[in-house]
Structure formats: C-alpha cells, structure tokens
Design a protein around this motif. Structure first.
Motif, PDB file in Angstrom:
ATOM      1  N   ALA A  98     128.659  27.470  21.363  1.00 48.11           N
ATOM      2  CA  ALA A  98     127.210  27.359  21.126  1.00 48.11           C
ATOM      3  C   ALA A  98     126.820  25.940  20.699  1.00 48.11           C
ATOM      4  CB  ALA A  98     126.752  28.369  20.084  1.00 48.11           C
ATOM      5  N   ALA A  99     127.808  25.093  20.482  1.00 50.39           N
ATOM      6  CA  ALA A  99     127.586  23.655  20.271  1.00 50.39           C
ATOM      7  C   ALA A  99     126.534  23.343  19.214  1.00 50.39           C
ATOM      8  CB  ALA A  99     127.233  22.996  21.608  1.00 50.39           C
ATOM      9  N   GLY A 100     126.618  24.053  18.103  1.00 47.02           N
ATOM     10  CA  GLY A 100     125.695  23.751  17.002  1.00 47.02           C
ATOM     11  C   GLY A 100     124.284  24.262  17.210  1.00 47.02           C
ATOM     12  N   GLY A 101     124.102  25.103  18.217  1.00 50.40           N
ATOM     13  CA  GLY A 101     122.769  25.666  18.467  1.00 50.40           C
ATOM     14  C   GLY A 101     122.558  26.953  17.681  1.00 50.40           C
ATOM     15  N   THR A 102     121.393  27.556  17.912  1.00 47.69           N
ATOM     16  CA  THR A 102     121.135  28.862  17.309  1.00 47.69           C
ATOM     17  C   THR A 102     121.281  29.920  18.401  1.00 47.69           C
ATOM     18  OG1 THR A 102     119.577  30.163  15.983  1.00 47.69           O
ATOM     19  CG2 THR A 102     118.614  28.778  17.657  1.00 47.69           C
ATOM     20  N   VAL A 103     121.715  31.110  18.019  1.00 50.67           N
ATOM     21  CA  VAL A 103     121.838  32.227  18.970  1.00 50.67           C
ATOM     22  C   VAL A 103     120.881  33.326  18.521  1.00 50.67           C
ATOM     23  CG1 VAL A 103     123.397  33.855  20.097  1.00 50.67           C
ATOM     24  CG2 VAL A 103     124.289  31.666  19.283  1.00 50.67           C
ATOM     25  N   THR A 104     120.122  33.833  19.476  1.00 43.20           N
ATOM     26  CA  THR A 104     119.208  34.949  19.203  1.00 43.20           C
ATOM     27  C   THR A 104     119.469  36.063  20.214  1.00 43.20           C
ATOM     28  OG1 THR A 104     117.453  34.327  20.756  1.00 43.20           O
ATOM     29  CG2 THR A 104     117.378  33.289  18.555  1.00 43.20           C
ATOM     30  N   PRO A 105     118.911  37.254  19.958  1.00 43.99           N
ATOM     31  CA  PRO A 105     118.925  38.265  21.022  1.00 43.99           C
ATOM     32  C   PRO A 105     118.152  37.732  22.230  1.00 43.99           C
ATOM     33  CG  PRO A 105     118.135  39.173  18.919  1.00 43.99           C
ATOM     34  CD  PRO A 105     118.196  37.693  18.746  1.00 43.99           C
ATOM     35  N   GLY A 106     118.466  38.209  23.422  1.00 41.57           N
ATOM     36  CA  GLY A 106     117.641  37.899  24.585  1.00 41.57           C
ATOM     37  C   GLY A 106     116.215  38.312  24.284  1.00 41.57           C
ATOM     38  N   LEU A 107     115.247  37.495  24.706  1.00 48.15           N
ATOM     39  CA  LEU A 107     113.853  37.799  24.382  1.00 48.15           C
ATOM     40  C   LEU A 107     113.340  38.946  25.269  1.00 48.15           C
ATOM     41  CD1 LEU A 107     112.386  34.193  23.907  1.00 48.15           C
ATOM     42  CD2 LEU A 107     113.722  35.590  22.311  1.00 48.15           C
ATOM     43  N   VAL A 108     112.413  39.706  24.718  1.00 46.76           N
ATOM     44  CA  VAL A 108     111.866  40.884  25.403  1.00 46.76           C
ATOM     45  C   VAL A 108     110.366  40.660  25.578  1.00 46.76           C
ATOM     46  CG1 VAL A 108     111.502  43.372  25.220  1.00 46.76           C
ATOM     47  CG2 VAL A 108     113.627  42.352  24.328  1.00 46.76           C
ATOM     48  N   ASP A 109     109.906  40.667  26.827  1.00 47.32           N
ATOM     49  CA  ASP A 109     108.480  40.452  27.100  1.00 47.32           C
ATOM     50  C   ASP A 109     107.861  41.825  27.409  1.00 47.32           C
ATOM     51  OD1 ASP A 109     105.977  39.554  27.742  1.00 47.32           O
ATOM     52  OD2 ASP A 109     106.678  37.912  29.028  1.00 47.32           O
ATOM     53  N   ALA A 110     107.164  42.387  26.425  1.00 49.65           N
ATOM     54  CA  ALA A 110     106.717  43.781  26.506  1.00 49.65           C
ATOM     55  C   ALA A 110     105.364  43.959  27.197  1.00 49.65           C
ATOM     56  CB  ALA A 110     106.668  44.386  25.099  1.00 49.65           C
ATOM     57  N   HIS A 111     104.817  42.902  27.774  1.00 48.89           N
ATOM     58  CA  HIS A 111     103.522  43.042  28.468  1.00 48.89           C
ATOM     59  C   HIS A 111     103.406  41.927  29.503  1.00 48.89           C
ATOM     60  CE1 HIS A 111      98.932  43.937  28.117  1.00 48.89           C
ATOM     61  NE2 HIS A 111      99.120  43.133  29.166  1.00 48.89           N
ATOM     62  N   THR A 112     103.649  42.279  30.773  1.00 51.64           N
ATOM     63  CA  THR A 112     103.428  41.305  31.860  1.00 51.64           C
ATOM     64  C   THR A 112     102.765  41.996  33.041  1.00 51.64           C
ATOM     65  OG1 THR A 112     105.326  41.479  33.390  1.00 51.64           O
ATOM     66  CG2 THR A 112     105.739  40.355  31.283  1.00 51.64           C
ATOM     67  N   HIS A 113     102.025  41.194  33.797  1.00 52.35           N
ATOM     68  CA  HIS A 113     101.495  41.625  35.088  1.00 52.35           C
ATOM     69  C   HIS A 113     102.263  40.785  36.121  1.00 52.35           C
ATOM     70  CE1 HIS A 113      97.744  43.413  33.158  1.00 52.35           C
ATOM     71  NE2 HIS A 113      98.139  42.571  32.223  1.00 52.35           N
ATOM     72  N   LEU A 114     103.586  41.053  36.221  1.00 49.95           N
ATOM     73  CA  LEU A 114     104.476  40.175  36.993  1.00 49.95           C
ATOM     74  C   LEU A 114     104.027  39.989  38.443  1.00 49.95           C
ATOM     75  CD1 LEU A 114     107.225  38.643  37.325  1.00 49.95           C
ATOM     76  CD2 LEU A 114     108.205  40.846  38.007  1.00 49.95           C
ATOM     77  N   LEU A 115     103.602  41.096  39.081  1.00 51.44           N
ATOM     78  CA  LEU A 115     103.431  41.058  40.534  1.00 51.44           C
ATOM     79  C   LEU A 115     101.973  40.966  40.944  1.00 51.44           C
ATOM     80  CD1 LEU A 115     106.116  43.731  41.438  1.00 51.44           C
ATOM     81  CD2 LEU A 115     106.312  41.230  41.607  1.00 51.44           C
ATOM     82  N   PHE A 116     101.657  39.927  41.687  1.00 55.14           N
ATOM     83  CA  PHE A 116     100.312  39.728  42.226  1.00 55.14           C
ATOM     84  C   PHE A 116     100.416  38.707  43.343  1.00 55.14           C
ATOM     85  CE2 PHE A 116     100.954  36.966  38.539  1.00 55.14           C
ATOM     86  CZ  PHE A 116     100.709  35.707  39.063  1.00 55.14           C
ATOM     87  N   ALA A 117      99.347  38.581  44.117  1.00 56.40           N
ATOM     88  CA  ALA A 117      99.305  37.535  45.134  1.00 56.40           C
ATOM     89  C   ALA A 117      98.147  36.596  44.808  1.00 56.40           C
ATOM     90  CB  ALA A 117      99.122  38.146  46.522  1.00 56.40           C
ATOM     91  N   GLY A 118      98.257  35.371  45.227  1.00 55.16           N
ATOM     92  CA  GLY A 118      97.185  34.392  45.037  1.00 55.16           C
ATOM     93  C   GLY A 118      97.166  33.809  43.639  1.00 55.16           C
ATOM     94  N   SER A 119      96.120  33.033  43.381  1.00 50.08           N
ATOM     95  CA  SER A 119      95.967  32.407  42.062  1.00 50.08           C
ATOM     96  C   SER A 119      94.472  32.246  41.797  1.00 50.08           C
ATOM     97  CB  SER A 119      96.668  31.045  42.033  1.00 50.08           C
ATOM     98  OG  SER A 119      96.061  30.193  42.988  1.00 50.08           O
ATOM     99  N   ARG A 120      94.090  31.913  40.561  1.00 54.16           N
ATOM    100  CA  ARG A 120      92.664  31.937  40.194  1.00 54.16           C
ATOM    101  C   ARG A 120      92.268  30.691  39.389  1.00 54.16           C
ATOM    102  NH1 ARG A 120      93.004  37.678  38.421  1.00 54.16           N
ATOM    103  NH2 ARG A 120      91.592  37.195  36.698  1.00 54.16           N
ATOM    104  N   GLU A 121      92.795  29.539  39.803  1.00 58.75           N
ATOM    105  CA  GLU A 121      92.515  28.320  39.043  1.00 58.75           C
ATOM    106  C   GLU A 121      91.020  28.002  38.990  1.00 58.75           C
ATOM    107  OE1 GLU A 121      94.419  28.580  41.677  1.00 58.75           O
ATOM    108  OE2 GLU A 121      93.523  27.375  43.266  1.00 58.75           O
ATOM    109  N   GLY A 122      90.257  28.482  39.989  1.00 60.07           N
ATOM    110  CA  GLY A 122      88.816  28.227  39.993  1.00 60.07           C
ATOM    111  C   GLY A 122      88.113  28.826  38.776  1.00 60.07           C
TER     112      GLY A 122
END
Ligand code: NIG
Ligand code: FE
Length: 458
Positions: A98-122
């Motif tokens: 770990a070379a002097g780093g910190t170790v944590t549990p893998g992070l858990v993202d409990a709210h995503t809208h992962l799948l979509f098409a396009g983008s809305r920068e406008g």
C-alpha cells in the motif's frame, strides 16, 4: 505521468488464494455497522505506531484476504502469527504494497442513473439564464429529452455507454453501484435499460444493482391528456411493473416524488404495488421543494430516501422516528446535484446527524443534474456545503451506502467475512480524500480479492 490500468477479469494474486495488503499508513475499516449520530464520524481507523522514515512498522495494519473475502485485519506481526496458527500459511498469500497510503472499503454509489443516451449541456446555460429545472422539464426538455434519445438507443449503444462510465467510477474507487432505469418510460425501453444494467454487472468488475424507476416523469404521449399523470401511474402499476417483475432484473423500485411530478399518494401506490412483487422501495424525496417524500419514505419503510434537499419539519421528524426503530430509512444525500443545479438549499445533513438519522452520500450520476461519477468529489461537496466531516463523508459512501442498498452485511466495511472490495489510495489518511478536489487519488482497486485496477507506475 502515471495512469490507471484496467485489468480485464482482474488479476488473482499470482494464482494464490490469499492476498496480504501491507505497508498502509492507515486502514479505515468502517467496522461496526450502520453509522448514525456521533458514530457517523467514526471511521474505525487502524494505524501503526509512528516509525522513523523508511522503517517498516511491525504493528502497521495489514489486511488478509482469502478466496475473495476478508479473512482478518489488524497489526501486522500479530496478524501473520494468527494466520499461520489458523492454517493459512503465508506462502499461500500474494503481497500488495500500500506504499504508505490509506486503505478503505470499496466505495458504494447507492444512487445513479447510469444508463442514458445523449447529453444536456445546453440546460446548464439555460439555468445560468434563470430557467428552473422543472420548468425545463415542463417545456419538454430535461428528463424528456433524455427519454427521447434513450428510446432511440440500441442495447449495444447503451452497454458501450455504461462500460465507459463504469470505468470512470472504478477509477474513482467505486466497486458497487445502484443503477436506475427511468429514461424509457415505456415497457420495452425500461426492460432494455434494466437488462443492460444487469449484464454490465455480470461482466464486472463493478457490481450493478438495478432499480426500476418507471415513474420518473410523465412521458410525452400521456401529457396531452388532462389525467395524464394518473393514467401513466396506472400504466406503471398495471403494465410496466408486472413486466419488470417477470423479467427479474430489478431489485428495487423508485419514484420521483416531487411537487409537479408525482404526488406522495401516486408514489405510495406504485411502491406498494412494487413491494408486492418483491421490489424494495426507495424514493427521490424532496429534491426541490418539501413534497411529502420524507414522510412517505418513513411510512412505507423505504430502504432509503434520496436527495432530501428540502424536507419539511414533519418529514425530518418522521425520519428521526424511523431511525429509532429496527429498520431505519437511510437518508441518501446527493449534494453534487444541488451544486450542479446552482441551488442554494443543501440537504440539512448536520440536523440529520444530530437527530440520529443515518446519512449516506451518492453521485446521482445523470445527464441533467449531476454528470459526475466521482464519489470523492461528492465527499468534497458534502464537506464544503453540508458541513460533514471527512470521516462522516467516508462512512456515508461506504457502510451507510451499503445499508441503503440492503447489502450492509456483505460490503461497505473491512471486516472478516465480508467481500474483499478495497481501495488503496495514494494519500496517507482518509481525511485527505475530500481535500484534493478533482485529483486522481486511486492507486489500486481490489474487487472480490482480485486486483482490477492499478496505477502504473505505482
Ligand atoms: O435525481 N430528479 C429526478 N431525477 C434525477 C435527474 C434526472 C434528469 O434530470 O435527467 C435526479 O436529479
Ligand atoms: Fe436521481
């Protein structure tokens, strides 16, 4: 310049069943269950004794993994003696520094809208000019414009998009996510989204837990009707839900309960029908205005109530009462959304913590209100705007997020028996995770005991 390398399928540690992670300055274990109140800020940290530069500390914390699970964690010398005595010879362990780093549990993202098409920068520019989020939606933009693009997208295109953004999540230390549908708003597209989310999780390395969010907005084809919202809710209950349940991909059901979108009564009917089909309820609650969402989440025993930027006093009371019971509703706060919408009202995290309501944090990754995949970034916003401490924020993206997904017994902390999902960070303490905004802090990601991402050169 260093870069992160994805290891297809993960590297089992040199063909050995065991993996020892040594040389950490700190291990934030998050052991001890769901966090609330003053315990929200207890990261259950192990550190070694101070050493002179370059000297390996005998008592420095070591994590031992065996066949994908955590076997033990503790001071090095003691732990290795215990392993040998327990029939786990050190020769059967590969070693990771770990070379002097910190170790944590893998992070858990409990709210995503992962799948979509396009983008809305406008819309960012429209909002700069004063347009409101719901006003853009009412005018046929917002969620509805993403629905149009998503209905036209093939499963292959959605899968490619999902792979790209899951890769970004992994690079920020995320090992499990929830992924909502909700950009189909018709049965075929909702099923396509849920199936792609499921397949992406099967392919790994990130675990993906799909949520059906059919009641995300009233789709365009129902809007011309005077009873459009009601008719669409009936369609959700009578047609989408049975189809979704028969498909068997979704684990949870969610509704956008918000004044001007769906009422608490409509949300309750959808979530109760979903629960009868085995889908656990969660809720977009009080994102923009007090809308009865927190009250409803407590009433129906939702796993989590999400956003809560504008809960009513009665809603906070209801969550505080639920927190006293056996199955508290986790308040999953999404401050990157409030920030990106340029709203002033951030969720009252301090009040929630004072009132013993367990707090999680998530990205809300989506093309309209929160186009970020980075939980460390969300931690930064939570510290700056919600006044959470770095340790409270870490509990919110690990053990409490795991509980928000009903997986608190399996992931979210570094404890014997749990999945060996771990991140080695290139900072010496977890308190630095929110402190370097937009930095790439991940050194190594371990998923199920396999190294799935590593920085080269280390
Ligand atoms: O959580 N508010 C509802 N759903 C998402 C935004 C979806 C979108 O704008 O595309 C949210 O903010
Ligand atoms: Fe959301």
């Amino acid at each position: 310049m260093s870069s992160l390398r994805l290891i297809q399928g993960g590297r089992a540690a040199e063909g050995l069943p065991g993996l020892l992670i040594e040389g950490a300055a700190e291990v934030a274990t998050l052991a001890g269950g769901l966090r609330r109140g003053s315990a929200q800020g207890d990261a259950a940290v192990l550190t070694g004794p101070p050493t002179s530069a370059g000297a390996a500390a005998d008592g420095a914390p070591v994590i031992a993994c065996w066949e994908g699970r955590i076997l033990a964690v503790g001071p090095g010398a003691e732990l290795t003696r215990t392993l040998e005595a327990g029939g786990y010879p050190l020769s059967r362990f590969a070693r990771l520094d770990a070379a002097g780093g910190t170790v944590t549990p893998g992070l858990v993202d409990a709210h995503t809208h992962l799948l979509f098409a396009g983008s809305r920068e406008g819309e960012l520019v429209l909002r700069q000019q004063g347009a409101g989020y719901l006003e853009i939606l009412e005018a046929g933009g917002g969620i509805l414009s993403t629905v149009a693009a998503t209905r036209a997208a093939t499963a292959e295109a959605l899968e490619e998009h999902g792979r790209r953004w899951l890769g970004e999540m992994l690079a920020h230390g995320t090992t499990t996510i929830e992924a909502k549908s909700g950009y189909g708003l018709d049965l075929p597209t909702e099923l396509r989204l849920l199936d792609v989310a499921h397949r992406l999780g099967q392919a790994g390395p990130i675990d993906v837990l799909p949520t059906w969010l059919g009641a995300h907005a009233v789709p365009i084809e129902y809007r011309a009707r005077p009873d459009g919202a009601e008719a669409y809710i009936r369609h959700c209950i009578e047609e989408q839900l049975p189809g979704v349940a028969a498909q068997g991909r979704a684990r949870f059901a969610d509704v956008f309960c918000e004044a001007g979108v769906f009422t608490p009564d409509q949300s309750r009917r959808v979530l109760e029908a979903a629960a009868r089909l085995g889908l656990q309820p969660r809720l977009h609650a009080d994102e923009i205005a007090p809308s009865g969402g927190a009250e409803l989440a407590a009433e129906i025993g939702a796993l989590s109530a999400d956003h809560l930027a504008a809960p009513s006093p009665a809603g906070l009371d209801a969550l505080a009462r639920a927190a006293e019971g056996e199955r508290p509703v986790v308040a999953t706060l999404l401050p990157a959304t409030t920030w990106f919408l340029m709203h002033d009202d951030f969720a009252p995290a301090r009040t929630m913590i004072e009132r013993d309501i367990p707090v999680a944090l998530a990205t809300d990754f989506n093309p309209g209100t929160s186009p970020t995949t980075s939980l460390p970034h969300v931690m930064t916003v939570a510290c700056l705007e919600l006044k959470m401490t770095p340790s409270e924020a870490l509990a919110a993206v690990t053990i409490n997020a795991a509980h928000a997904l009903g997986r608190g017994d399996e992931i979210g902390s570094i404890e014997a028996g749990k999945a060996a999902d771990l991140v080695i960070w290139r900072v010496p303490t977890h308190r630095q995770l929110p402190y370097w905004p937009a930095a790439d802090l991940v050194r190594v990601v371990v998923k199920g005991g396999r190294v799935v991402l590593e920085r080269t050169p280390a």
